[in-house]
Design an enzyme around this catalytic site. Structure first.
Site, PDB file in Angstrom:
ATOM      1  N   HIS A 142       0.842  -1.203   0.000  1.00  0.00           N
ATOM      2  CA  HIS A 142       0.000   0.000   0.000  1.00  0.00           C
ATOM      3  C   HIS A 142       0.873   1.248   0.000  1.00  0.00           C
ATOM      4  CE1 HIS A 142      -4.077  -1.771   1.164  1.00  0.00           C
ATOM      5  NE2 HIS A 142      -3.266  -2.806   1.059  1.00  0.00           N
ATOM      6  N   ALA A 219       1.075  -9.045   6.749  1.00  0.00           N
ATOM      7  CA  ALA A 219       1.003  -7.632   7.149  1.00  0.00           C
ATOM      8  C   ALA A 219       0.471  -7.481   8.565  1.00  0.00           C
ATOM      9  CB  ALA A 219       0.148  -6.840   6.158  1.00  0.00           C
ATOM     10  N   HIS A 250       2.249 -16.812   0.265  1.00  0.00           N
ATOM     11  CA  HIS A 250       1.972 -15.806   1.289  1.00  0.00           C
ATOM     12  C   HIS A 250       2.168 -16.340   2.705  1.00  0.00           C
ATOM     13  CE1 HIS A 250       0.424 -13.157  -1.820  1.00  0.00           C
ATOM     14  NE2 HIS A 250       0.218 -12.222  -0.905  1.00  0.00           N
ATOM     15  N   ASP A 273      -7.240 -12.234  -2.757  1.00  0.00           N
ATOM     16  CA  ASP A 273      -6.463 -10.985  -2.810  1.00  0.00           C
ATOM     17  C   ASP A 273      -5.950 -10.776  -4.233  1.00  0.00           C
ATOM     18  OD1 ASP A 273      -5.355  -8.635  -1.860  1.00  0.00           O
ATOM     19  OD2 ASP A 273      -3.616  -9.584  -0.931  1.00  0.00           O
TER      20      ASP A 273
END
Length: 383
Positions: A142, A219, A250, A273
């Site tokens: 992000h 995250a 992931h 995602d």
């Protein structure tokens, strides 16, 4: 017109049944009956050829697909293209997902999803707003320039969607429990993610309305012996839902297996995602000015940071079977019934049962998608 789906194996509840016929009328499942039932006579019959009929997959985190990124063009046309790309892989319900962006873009995204709901676009169930109320240290891919704290000035905009579901991912430590409670009371489904929250902060957020966790383990502050943190809170709480990305990249499968031992399975849901790479042959795409490279199903920026996935739901289901050792019935429920429950739509989606919407996916023995139905309407040709 009544449709009869015959000669298939059907996930009915917790088990796979043989020798049953699914009757569809007016976009909903009318009944599950024996082939000799009189209502089958005169119906438009579809031979499933022994394949596996499952509830259609529901994906609550879809950033893009078919070469389209929702952030780039938050419009009805983008939602349509993304939905079509993912339907090829069994997704019959989804939330277009906007990652951290400016408030104007968030407003445009909500308006676009409102248009999709008003026009009854097949598959659109609402919106997932992932950020910008995230922790800078856990932002992942992000863009830092968009991150901000949650305040009263934006709550009315976040609550603006009518007739669909709004999921909001936020870092609990960057807001107050009063604001979380206010959002939850307004119907927002709050998911904690991109967060460094400690256990106490997360537990307080759960008590005030946090309903789930966005891509568990990713995250997030890691588990530690003297600070369970957000992950510990997610696994300890019995009632919240956890989205998991099962792509083998992931999260190590062993960690996901450990998570499944901590909490009952109906509180886990498969998510993709997904980025524009799903349903596209492109080897790269641009995310907010950065080039994201796609290689062997993995999306990374120039620094090697994971940037969403090239995962589709059918592959996620297959991975849940092959990597996590789940039975196909349980893997399928993690892709349908359990996300429907998270969204509060489990009275009409996520099961093959009388009265439920006829959102279905047909898989062959290799668990590849052969056909889908949304409210009884089949994809024109087998996928």
């Amino acid at each position: 017109m009544r449709t009869a789906l015959i000669n298939g194996r059907i996930l009915a509840g917790e088990r796979i049944a043989n020798g049953q016929t699914v009757l569809i009328a007016d976009g909903r499942i009318e009944a599950i009956v024996a082939p000799a039932d009189r209502r089958c006579h005169g119906a438009d019959s579809v031979d499933l050829q022994g394949h596996l009929l499952l509830p259609g997959f529901i994906d609550v985190q879809v950033n893009g697909g078919g070469g389209v990124l929702f952030n780039d063009d938050p419009s009805l046309e983008s939602i349509r293209a993304i939905g079509a790309a993912h339907r090829r892989f069994g997704t019959t319900g989804f939330l277009p997902t906007l990652i951290s962006d400016d408030l104007d873009t968030i407003g445009q995204a909500i308006a676009a999803v409102q248009s999709s709901l008003d026009s009854h676009l097949p598959g659109a169930l609402g919106i997932h707003i992932e950020g910008p109320f995230l922790n800078l240290a856990r932002r992942g891919v992000h863009d830092a320039k968009h991150l901000r704290r949650l305040d009263n000035g934006v709550i009315s905009m976040l609550c603006g969607l009518r007739g669909g579901r709004t999921v909001l991912t936020l870092a609990p430590e960057l807001t107050t429990t009063d604001m979380i409670a206010q959002l939850a009371a307004s119907g927002i489904l709050i998911s904690a993610g991109h967060s460094d929250a400690n256990y106490a902060q997360t537990a307080a957020a759960i008590a005030h309305g946090v309903r789930g966790f966005t891509h568990l383990f990713n995250a997030m502050a890691p588990l530690a012996p003297r600070e369970p943190g957000i992950i510990g809170a997610a696994l300890y709480d019995a009632d919240t839902w956890c989205g998991i990305i099962v792509d083998g990249h992931h999260v190590d499968p062993v960690m996901l297996k450990l998570a499944l031992r901590c909490k009952r399975h109906d509180r886990f849901m498969l998510v993709t995602d997904a980025m524009p790479a799903v349903g596209s042959s492109a080897s790269s795409f641009v995310l907010q000015g950065r080039t994201i490279h796609v290689s062997n199903g993995v999306c990374r920026d120039e620094n090697g940071t994971l940037a969403g996935t090239a995962l589709d739901m059918a592959t996620a289901v297959r991975n849940a079977v092959s990597l996590l050792g789940l039975e196909i019935a349980e893997a399928a429920r993690m892709a349908s019934e359990y996300p429907a429950a998270f969204l509060g739509l489990d009275d009409e989606l996520g099961r093959i049962a009388p009265g439920y919407r006829a959102n279905l996916v047909l898989l062959d023995d290799a668990l590849q998608v052969r056909r889908t139905w949304i409210e009884g309407i089949s994809s024109r040709e087998p996928v």
